[in-house]
Design a protein around this motif. Sequence first.
Motif, PDB file in Angstrom:
ATOM      1  N   LEU A   2       0.820  -1.212   0.000  1.00 29.89           N
ATOM      2  CA  LEU A   2       0.000   0.000   0.000  1.00 29.89           C
ATOM      3  C   LEU A   2       0.853   1.261   0.000  1.00 29.89           C
ATOM      4  CD1 LEU A   2      -2.815  -1.237   2.379  1.00 29.89           C
ATOM      5  CD2 LEU A   2      -3.065  -0.635  -0.043  1.00 29.89           C
ATOM      6  N   VAL A   3       2.076   1.174   0.526  1.00 24.81           N
ATOM      7  CA  VAL A   3       3.021   2.286   0.366  1.00 24.81           C
ATOM      8  C   VAL A   3       3.295   2.492  -1.121  1.00 24.81           C
ATOM      9  CG1 VAL A   3       5.417   3.012   0.716  1.00 24.81           C
ATOM     10  CG2 VAL A   3       4.110   2.088   2.622  1.00 24.81           C
ATOM     11  N   GLY A   4       3.478   1.381  -1.846  1.00 26.08           N
ATOM     12  CA  GLY A   4       3.690   1.471  -3.282  1.00 26.08           C
ATOM     13  C   GLY A   4       2.502   2.080  -4.002  1.00 26.08           C
ATOM     14  N   VAL A   5       1.294   1.696  -3.595  1.00 25.62           N
ATOM     15  CA  VAL A   5       0.090   2.259  -4.214  1.00 25.62           C
ATOM     16  C   VAL A   5       0.011   3.758  -3.951  1.00 25.62           C
ATOM     17  CG1 VAL A   5      -2.433   2.262  -4.183  1.00 25.62           C
ATOM     18  CG2 VAL A   5      -1.200   0.097  -4.106  1.00 25.62           C
ATOM     19  N   ALA A   6       0.314   4.165  -2.709  1.00 23.34           N
ATOM     20  CA  ALA A   6       0.274   5.595  -2.377  1.00 23.34           C
ATOM     21  C   ALA A   6       1.305   6.376  -3.182  1.00 23.34           C
ATOM     22  CB  ALA A   6       0.515   5.775  -0.879  1.00 23.34           C
ATOM     23  N   LEU A   7       2.490   5.798  -3.339  1.00 24.80           N
ATOM     24  CA  LEU A   7       3.542   6.431  -4.132  1.00 24.80           C
ATOM     25  C   LEU A   7       3.106   6.573  -5.584  1.00 24.80           C
ATOM     26  CD1 LEU A   7       6.507   7.398  -4.399  1.00 24.80           C
ATOM     27  CD2 LEU A   7       7.149   5.009  -4.749  1.00 24.80           C
ATOM     28  N   ALA A   8       2.550   5.496  -6.143  1.00 22.26           N
ATOM     29  CA  ALA A   8       2.099   5.530  -7.541  1.00 22.26           C
ATOM     30  C   ALA A   8       0.930   6.480  -7.726  1.00 22.26           C
ATOM     31  CB  ALA A   8       1.707   4.119  -7.982  1.00 22.26           C
ATOM     32  N   THR A   9       0.079   6.598  -6.715  1.00 25.36           N
ATOM     33  CA  THR A   9      -1.066   7.503  -6.795  1.00 25.36           C
ATOM     34  C   THR A   9      -0.593   8.947  -6.926  1.00 25.36           C
ATOM     35  OG1 THR A   9      -2.463   6.016  -5.504  1.00 25.36           O
ATOM     36  CG2 THR A   9      -3.130   8.325  -5.600  1.00 25.36           C
ATOM     37  N   ALA A  10       0.453   9.303  -6.172  1.00 23.36           N
ATOM     38  CA  ALA A  10       1.004  10.653  -6.271  1.00 23.36           C
ATOM     39  C   ALA A  10       1.549  10.918  -7.669  1.00 23.36           C
ATOM     40  CB  ALA A  10       2.101  10.835  -5.227  1.00 23.36           C
ATOM     41  N   VAL A  11       2.232   9.920  -8.235  1.00 23.26           N
ATOM     42  CA  VAL A  11       2.775  10.071  -9.590  1.00 23.26           C
ATOM     43  C   VAL A  11       1.647  10.155 -10.609  1.00 23.26           C
ATOM     44  CG1 VAL A  11       4.142   8.938 -11.378  1.00 23.26           C
ATOM     45  CG2 VAL A  11       4.939   8.923  -9.006  1.00 23.26           C
ATOM     46  N   ALA A  33       2.130  -0.741 -11.055  1.00 23.82           N
ATOM     47  CA  ALA A  33       2.817  -2.032 -11.185  1.00 23.82           C
ATOM     48  C   ALA A  33       4.246  -1.944 -10.662  1.00 23.82           C
ATOM     49  CB  ALA A  33       2.803  -2.481 -12.646  1.00 23.82           C
ATOM     50  N   GLY A  34       4.985  -0.930 -11.095  1.00 23.14           N
ATOM     51  CA  GLY A  34       6.375  -0.791 -10.675  1.00 23.14           C
ATOM     52  C   GLY A  34       6.507  -0.534  -9.184  1.00 23.14           C
ATOM     53  N   ALA A  35       5.692   0.379  -8.648  1.00 23.26           N
ATOM     54  CA  ALA A  35       5.796   0.744  -7.236  1.00 23.26           C
ATOM     55  C   ALA A  35       5.385  -0.406  -6.320  1.00 23.26           C
ATOM     56  CB  ALA A  35       4.943   1.977  -6.957  1.00 23.26           C
ATOM     57  N   VAL A  36       4.319  -1.100  -6.659  1.00 23.51           N
ATOM     58  CA  VAL A  36       3.862  -2.200  -5.802  1.00 23.51           C
ATOM     59  C   VAL A  36       4.857  -3.360  -5.834  1.00 23.51           C
ATOM     60  CG1 VAL A  36       2.070  -3.955  -5.479  1.00 23.51           C
ATOM     61  CG2 VAL A  36       1.424  -1.579  -5.925  1.00 23.51           C
ATOM     62  N   LEU A  37       5.312  -3.726  -7.024  1.00 24.79           N
ATOM     63  CA  LEU A  37       6.288  -4.815  -7.118  1.00 24.79           C
ATOM     64  C   LEU A  37       7.578  -4.473  -6.376  1.00 24.79           C
ATOM     65  CD1 LEU A  37       5.867  -5.960 -10.838  1.00 24.79           C
ATOM     66  CD2 LEU A  37       5.222  -7.221  -8.779  1.00 24.79           C
ATOM     67  N   GLY A  38       8.039  -3.239  -6.530  1.00 28.35           N
ATOM     68  CA  GLY A  38       9.241  -2.831  -5.828  1.00 28.35           C
ATOM     69  C   GLY A  38       9.052  -2.802  -4.327  1.00 28.35           C
ATOM     70  N   SER A  39       7.879  -2.411  -3.889  1.00 28.03           N
ATOM     71  CA  SER A  39       7.605  -2.294  -2.461  1.00 28.03           C
ATOM     72  C   SER A  39       7.528  -3.637  -1.753  1.00 28.03           C
ATOM     73  CB  SER A  39       6.303  -1.516  -2.240  1.00 28.03           C
ATOM     74  OG  SER A  39       6.443  -0.173  -2.675  1.00 28.03           O
ATOM     75  N   SER A  68      11.002   3.740 -18.000  1.00 28.25           N
ATOM     76  CA  SER A  68      11.757   4.578 -17.056  1.00 28.25           C
ATOM     77  C   SER A  68      10.945   4.859 -15.797  1.00 28.25           C
ATOM     78  CB  SER A  68      12.182   5.884 -17.720  1.00 28.25           C
ATOM     79  OG  SER A  68      11.060   6.635 -18.139  1.00 28.25           O
ATOM     80  N   VAL A  69       9.660   5.087 -15.943  1.00 23.30           N
ATOM     81  CA  VAL A  69       8.808   5.354 -14.774  1.00 23.30           C
ATOM     82  C   VAL A  69       8.678   4.113 -13.910  1.00 23.30           C
ATOM     83  CG1 VAL A  69       6.449   5.891 -14.042  1.00 23.30           C
ATOM     84  CG2 VAL A  69       7.537   7.238 -15.859  1.00 23.30           C
ATOM     85  N   ALA A  70       8.433   2.964 -14.548  1.00 25.25           N
ATOM     86  CA  ALA A  70       8.294   1.719 -13.790  1.00 25.25           C
ATOM     87  C   ALA A  70       9.580   1.374 -13.056  1.00 25.25           C
ATOM     88  CB  ALA A  70       7.888   0.580 -14.721  1.00 25.25           C
ATOM     89  N   ALA A  71      10.728   1.523 -13.721  1.00 25.94           N
ATOM     90  CA  ALA A  71      12.010   1.194 -13.100  1.00 25.94           C
ATOM     91  C   ALA A  71      12.294   2.099 -11.909  1.00 25.94           C
ATOM     92  CB  ALA A  71      13.134   1.303 -14.124  1.00 25.94           C
ATOM     93  N   ALA A  72      12.045   3.398 -12.075  1.00 25.18           N
ATOM     94  CA  ALA A  72      12.289   4.341 -10.981  1.00 25.18           C
ATOM     95  C   ALA A  72      11.416   4.029  -9.778  1.00 25.18           C
ATOM     96  CB  ALA A  72      12.039   5.769 -11.462  1.00 25.18           C
TER      97      ALA A  72
END
Length: 216
Positions: free
Chosen positions: A8-17, A30-36, A76-80
Motif C-alpha cells: 500500500l506504500v507502493g500504491v500511495a507512491l504511484a497515486t502521487a505520480v 505495477a512498478g511501485a507495488v512490485l518494488g515495495s 523509465s517510470v516503472a524502473a524508478a
Amino acid sequence: MMATTHALVGVALATAVARVAPEFTVVAIAGAVLGSVFPDFDLYADHRKRLHFPVYYSILAVPLIGIALAAPGPASVAAALFVVGAALHSLMDALGGGLELEPWRGTSERAVYDHFRGRWVPPRRWIRYDGAPEDAAFAALLGLPALAVHESPVREFVAGAVAISASYALVRKPLARVWRRTVALVPDAARPYVPARFTEATEAEPDRDGEVASAD
C-alpha cells in the motif's frame, strides 16, 4: 511491517505520480507495488538481509528518478518507482520490530541489514511488530488516497489489501504460537532449512510466565 502495508506504500507512491502524469498510472502502480514487496522475497532465506538494501536502493533511485524525469516513458517510470519502492521498504523496516518470531517481546536488535556499513540496524519499534494494530491502521490510512482517486480494479486491490491487513492483525500472535509448536515437530535433519527466527523461538528457555521467549 506487513507485506500488505508495504504494498500500500507502493500504491500511495504511484497515486502521487498518477496525479501528475495520469498516462503512466498502470505502469506506476505495477512498478511501485512490485518494488515495495520485492525485498520480502528473502523471507525464508536471510530475511531482511539478502534482498534488503536500505542504502544501495536509495542511491540507485537517484539516477533512475532523473532518467524518468528527463525521458518519461513506461520503462523509465516503472524502473524508478520499483527501486524507490524497494528503498522505502528497506528503510521502513527499521521503524518496526526486530527480526524474531515474536517481535512484541522486543528482544531482537536486528531490524534490517545495512550492507554499506556491514551491520544490522536496530529496530525503532514505532510500529511494534508486523501485524500490530498500528500496522493495520497505517495500512488503512495508506489506502485512503487510492480509494478516493482510482477506479476498478485498483480500488478492489486496495480494499482487499486493507482487509487482509486487518485479518492478519487479528491472528498474528496466535499464528506465532502455531508456528512455534509446528517447528518443534520438525525432524533435526530438516531444521537447517527452517528460518533461524523460527528455530530460535522453539529452542528458547521458558520465561517467568511459562511462555517461550525469543533466543535472539
